[in-house]
Every structure is written in structure tokens, then in C-alpha cells.
Design an enzyme around this catalytic site. Structure first.
Site, PDB file in Angstrom:
ATOM      1  N   ARG A 125       0.939  -1.154  -0.033  1.00 34.40           N
ATOM      2  CA  ARG A 125      -0.047   0.131   0.087  1.00 34.40           C
ATOM      3  C   ARG A 125       0.902   1.247  -0.121  1.00 34.40           C
ATOM      4  O   ARG A 125       1.576   1.735   1.078  1.00 34.40           O
ATOM      5  CB  ARG A 125      -0.972  -0.024   1.350  1.00 34.40           C
TER       6      ARG A 125
ATOM      7  N   HIS B 255      -7.172   1.201  -6.718  1.00 33.35           N
ATOM      8  CA  HIS B 255      -7.564   0.483  -5.541  1.00 33.35           C
ATOM      9  C   HIS B 255      -8.419  -0.858  -5.945  1.00 33.35           C
ATOM     10  O   HIS B 255      -9.558  -0.800  -5.439  1.00 33.35           O
ATOM     11  CB  HIS B 255      -8.246   1.373  -4.512  1.00 33.35           C
TER      12      HIS B 255
ATOM     13  N   GLN C  69     -10.565  -2.804  -3.236  1.00 39.31           N
ATOM     14  CA  GLN C  69     -11.859  -2.105  -2.582  1.00 39.31           C
ATOM     15  C   GLN C  69     -12.791  -2.208  -3.633  1.00 39.31           C
ATOM     16  O   GLN C  69     -13.890  -2.370  -3.548  1.00 39.31           O
ATOM     17  CB  GLN C  69     -11.566  -0.591  -2.468  1.00 39.31           C
TER      18      GLN C  69
ATOM     19  N   ASP D 243     -16.903   8.997  -2.518  1.00 39.54           N
ATOM     20  CA  ASP D 243     -15.545   8.882  -1.849  1.00 39.54           C
ATOM     21  C   ASP D 243     -15.443  10.269  -1.284  1.00 39.54           C
ATOM     22  O   ASP D 243     -15.943  11.320  -1.619  1.00 39.54           O
ATOM     23  CB  ASP D 243     -14.562   8.183  -2.782  1.00 39.54           C
TER      24      ASP D 243
ATOM     25  N   CYS E  73     -16.386   3.678   0.239  1.00 34.84           N
ATOM     26  CA  CYS E  73     -15.363   2.623   0.618  1.00 34.84           C
ATOM     27  C   CYS E  73     -14.714   3.050   2.014  1.00 34.84           C
ATOM     28  O   CYS E  73     -14.066   2.213   2.607  1.00 34.84           O
ATOM     29  CB  CYS E  73     -14.067   2.898  -0.356  1.00 34.84           C
TER      30      CYS E  73
ATOM     31  N   ARG F  56     -14.356  -6.615   2.151  1.00 34.28           N
ATOM     32  CA  ARG F  56     -12.841  -6.632   1.610  1.00 34.28           C
ATOM     33  C   ARG F  56     -12.299  -7.629   2.277  1.00 34.28           C
ATOM     34  O   ARG F  56     -11.131  -8.275   1.500  1.00 34.28           O
ATOM     35  CB  ARG F  56     -12.402  -5.060   2.610  1.00 34.28           C
TER      36      ARG F  56
END
Length: 306
Positions: free
Chosen positions: A103, A130, A133, A225, A265, A293
Site C-alpha cells: 500500500r 484501489h 476495494q 468517496d 469505501c 474487503r
């Protein structure tokens, strides 16, 4: 030959659906107390150059549930943080570990790591992508709607890593997508071109508009988001002004289908990109999305490592 997950483009529709099907099975087994130690004796290295709640906890927990061992590697603890080239780190870790989840900020860093590694590399988030996600989002949509093909997704907000991965993921899975993004915060042209190609090849549509109401019209799914992603904190005040009118609220939801679901998310900034009212009304779906997730990342680990 090893397989990586660096971006949504890496997955064909069949591979994407295979991950979702494995995730469904693992979720069922976990809920019914059925052990699934598919990765006994395997070790996952997790490199974090960006802080995390959901990504770290879900990967650590998932690896443990699969019978393997998760190893947290902060950039402060690695020689990467002291200038060691990523290719040297990749070669060393490939001899100790069975896979790496990273990450970080730069997509190029993830791709360099994959190029020099002999083990699978999983993108846990970059500034461009991402994928973990978005796979969780697709899993949640399919759970709620029972299908993916032909649905309309509306994304409202920033042209960030989420919107770019969503564009490719939704079209690859057979959904149409409309994105409402301010001009100065647009997604990268490469993603627009790739989206056009996928849509044309699969008789789907996507468009990018400035008006959230246009995007939300007749949508089956509304996704948003935060307006200022990690690393953009200094732009918060500027972005609040720029994204005025891009809030997911009751007025916007009236334009979507009556049974439309809302996804986020997380973490959410209530009363900015989404109102308290709408977040709480759709909290069951949003927090199921967060749970997924865990299941979808376990599926990725099984698919790449087993």
C-alpha cells in the site's frame, strides 16, 4: 507463471467473477464455522507506506483465517525507507515470502516491485488504483442485486484511485457507469481511453459528466468517496468549494431507482460527500461492503498463492 493484481485491468471478466465466486464461498464457510486453511505454511508480507485501518486488519485477519502468517512491514522498518532500490528489496523478499501486498503512493513502485519479484504482488492501494476495494464493491453489488450485467453505477466525486478502478471494474464486470467529476479533478486520460475500449467491445456505455444529477438518473448503485484523498489534505478547503453540489443526499437519491443502493469505501466525511441521513439509511450495505474487503481479499490470496 506467477500472477499479480496491480490494477483492475489485470483481470478478465472470467477472472474477476472467479474471485467473487471464491469470496462468496469463503464468506459462507466463515459464517458457518468451516475452516479453510488453503494457505497453510504460507507467509504474506504487507508493506505499508500509507496508513490504513481496513486494509491492514482485513489482510492480517484473512491470512490468519486461511492458515497462513501475515507479516506487517512498515516503510520505516525497511531499507526502502533508507534508499534501497525497490528492485533489490523485491529480490530479497521473494526469497523469504510467498506473496507481498503493498500500500503506497506510486503505481510505478508497485509495478517495479512486481517486475523484479518471483512471488505474487497485490496492490493494496496506490494513488492510481484501489483494486481490492473495487472487487469488494462488486461483491456487495452482486449480493444486493443478484446480478451485475446491465446495471447502472453512478460515481459522484473526485477523479481519484477509486473512480479509476471503478470505471474499469464496472465495465469489465458487465455494468454501465456514469461518473460525475469536476473538470479540474478529472480521471487520467489513459483510463478514459481504456474505458471506451472496454465499453465498445462489450456493448456497454459510460460517460463522464459535470452534473451529479445527470449521473444519478436511473442508477442502480450510487458510489462516492472523500473529496480529499490521502495525501491531498492540504487541498481540503479548496476541494470543499470545488465539490459543492457533489454531495450524495436525499435530493440526489430521488433521481436514482427506488431500490438503489449506496456504497462508500470509508472513511466517510459526513455532511461533506455524503449526508448523515443517507449514510445511516444505507449503513447496512456500506458496512457489508467494508466486511467484504475481508472475503474478497482472501479470495485474491487463494487465487494467487494456492
Amino acid at each position: 507463471m506467477k500472477k499479480d493484481l496491480l490494477k483492475m485491468e489485470d483481470l478478465s471478466k472470467d477472472e474477476l467473477l472467479d474471485i467473487l465466486n471464491i469470496a462468496d464461498q469463503l464468506k459462507y464457510e466463515l459464517k458457518h464455522g468451516i475452516k479453510h486453511h488453503h494457505l497453510d505454511g504460507k507467509t504474506l508480507g504487507m508493506i505499508f507506506e500509507k496508513s490504513s485501518t481496513r486494509t491492514r486488519v482485513s489482510f492480517e485477519t484473512g491470512m490468519y483465517q486461511l492458515g497462513g502468517y501475515p507479516l506487517f512491514l512498515s516503510s520505516n522498518d525497511l531499507q526502502i525507507g533508507r534508499g534501497e532500490p525497490i528492485q533489490d528489496t523485491a529480490r530479497v523478499l521473494s526469497r523469504y515470502l510467498n506473496a507481498i501486498m503493498i500500500r503506497t503512493f506510486s503505481q510505478e513502485e508497485v509495478e517495479s516491485l512486481a517486475e523484479c519479484s518471483d512471488i505474487p504482488i497485490i496492490n493494496g492501494l496506490t494513488d492510481d488504483e484501489h483494486p481490492c476495494q473495487v472487487l469488494a464493491d462488486l461483491m456487495t453489488i452482486r449480493e444486493s442485486k443478484n446480478i451485475l450485467d446491465g446495471l447502472k453505477v453512478a460515481y459522484i466525486g473526485d477523479g481519484n484511485n477509486m473512480s479509476q478502478s471503478l470505471l474499469i471494474g464496472c465495465l469489465t464486470s458487465g455494468m454501465n457507469i456514469s461518473l460525475a467529476i469536476p473538470n479540474n479533478y478529472m480521471i487520467k486520460e489513459d483510463y478514459i481511453n481504456k474505458g471506451m475500449q472496454i465499453a465498445e467491445n462489450n456493448n456497454l456505455y459510460f460517460n463522464i459528466v459535470n452534473d451529479p444529477k445527470e449521473a444519478a438518473k436511473d442508477a442502480d448503485v450510487i458510489i462516492t468517496d472523500v473529496w480529499a484523498s490521502m495525501g491531498k489534505e492540504k487541498e481540503v478547503n479548496e476541494r470543499i468549494k470545488a465539490f459543492k453540489g457533489y454531495q450524495v443526499n436525499a435530493e440526489l437519491m430521488k433521481l436514482a431507482k427506488k431500490d438503489a443502493i449506496v456504497l462508500h469505501c470509508l472513511p466517510a466525511h459526513r455532511e461533506e460527500e455524503i449526508t448523515e441521513e443517507i449514510l445511516e439509511k444505507h449503513s447496512d450495505t456500506i458496512f457489508e461492503e467494508a466486511e467484504n474487503r475481508l472475503h474478497v481479499q482472501k479470495a485474491i490470496l487463494v487465487k494467487l498463492m494456492k
